[in-house]
Enzyme design. Structure first.
Site, PDB file in Angstrom:
ATOM      1  N   HIS A 119     -12.801  -2.675  -7.398  1.00 55.65           N
ATOM      2  CA  HIS A 119     -14.109  -3.239  -7.559  1.00 55.65           C
ATOM      3  C   HIS A 119     -14.720  -3.557  -6.337  1.00 55.65           C
ATOM      4  O   HIS A 119     -14.179  -3.700  -5.313  1.00 55.65           O
ATOM      5  CB  HIS A 119     -14.123  -4.297  -8.431  1.00 55.65           C
ATOM      6  CG  HIS A 119     -13.812  -4.163  -9.855  1.00 55.65           C
ATOM      7  ND1 HIS A 119     -14.713  -3.987 -10.987  1.00 55.65           N
ATOM      8  CD2 HIS A 119     -12.475  -3.758 -10.393  1.00 55.65           C
ATOM      9  CE1 HIS A 119     -13.881  -3.690 -12.154  1.00 55.65           C
ATOM     10  NE2 HIS A 119     -12.694  -3.611 -11.750  1.00 55.65           N
ATOM     11  N   THR A 167      -0.563  -0.251   0.141  1.00 56.88           N
ATOM     12  CA  THR A 167      -1.809  -0.280   0.552  1.00 56.88           C
ATOM     13  C   THR A 167      -2.219   0.979   1.512  1.00 56.88           C
ATOM     14  O   THR A 167      -3.502   1.252   1.680  1.00 56.88           O
ATOM     15  CB  THR A 167      -2.414  -1.580   1.091  1.00 56.88           C
ATOM     16  OG1 THR A 167      -1.784  -1.873   2.190  1.00 56.88           O
ATOM     17  CG2 THR A 167      -2.316  -2.706   0.110  1.00 56.88           C
ATOM     18  N   LYS A 185      12.834   1.061   6.974  1.00 56.66           N
ATOM     19  CA  LYS A 185      13.590   2.186   7.648  1.00 56.66           C
ATOM     20  C   LYS A 185      13.533   3.735   7.139  1.00 56.66           C
ATOM     21  O   LYS A 185      12.519   3.738   6.318  1.00 56.66           O
ATOM     22  CB  LYS A 185      15.225   1.797   7.357  1.00 56.66           C
ATOM     23  CG  LYS A 185      15.623   2.046   5.912  1.00 56.66           C
ATOM     24  CD  LYS A 185      17.269   1.600   5.948  1.00 56.66           C
ATOM     25  CE  LYS A 185      17.587   1.914   4.591  1.00 56.66           C
ATOM     26  NZ  LYS A 185      19.157   1.826   4.845  1.00 56.66           N
TER      27      LYS A 185
END
Length: 189
Positions: A119, A167, A185
């Protein structure tokens, strides 16, 4: 020049608002997709039947080597594609309006969220949405309750830890965990 439809604008990651005259068409498609998912989730089906019904939702014949374990929650299947040998465990959510492209051998743990929509931040216009495609390359493992956000590419063979919120793109062979997910890692290969 002909104006693009709400579906074309939505898939192209252009903001879409309920105030647009053709937005109701998108909502009708979402309702239809969710109704099909509810039918899948409320019945008792073999894995073969579940795979076939999920294939009908996404408009793709799903290979017999792929396992779909209901319930599966999906708002828009037309832009979701899936390779061979995938495993989708219970209670996964697919917000597929801007596209989810899944390669071969992808393992998706229970309660994973693949979210292509967001949004706008402006509180006066918060009902406006936009998004970006998620790409999951071959042999990726997404752990239980992880969330993959719009525009993320998960590189070949990477692992997303349980409850991670991804993200940003994850490189091949990386192991990420946390909120926001960070590389902890790399897998030796």
């Amino acid at each position: 020049m002909e104006k693009r439809t709400i579906f074309e604008r939505d898939y192209a990651a252009e903001p879409g608002s309920p105030n647009e005259p053709d937005y109701h068409l998108l909502i009708a498609d979402i309702e239809e997709c969710m109704a099909k998912a509810n039918e899948l989730n409320s019945g008792r089906f073999s894995f073969a039947e579940a795979r076939q019904r999920f294939g009908e939702i996404i408009g793709q014949e799903i290979d017999d080597t792929t396992l779909i374990m209901p319930p599966v929650y999906i708002d828009y299947g037309k832009h979701v594609s899936m390779g061979k040998g995938c495993v989708i465990q219970q209670c996964c959510t697919f917000f597929g309006r801007c596209g989810i492209e899944m390669g071969n051998g992808v393992f998706v743990g229970p309660k994973v969220n693949l979210i292509t929509i967001n949004h706008v931040p402006c509180p006066e216009n918060r009902s406006t949405t936009y998004g970006k495609k998620i790409v999951i390359e071959d042999n990726v493992w997404i752990g239980i309750a992880a969330t993959i956000l719009p525009g993320v590419r998960l590189g070949y063979g990477c692992i997303v830890g349980a409850n991670a919120v991804v993200t940003r793109d994850v490189p091949p062979y990386a192991i990420v965990a946390g909120n926001p997910a960070k590389i902890i890692k790399y897998i030796e290969h």
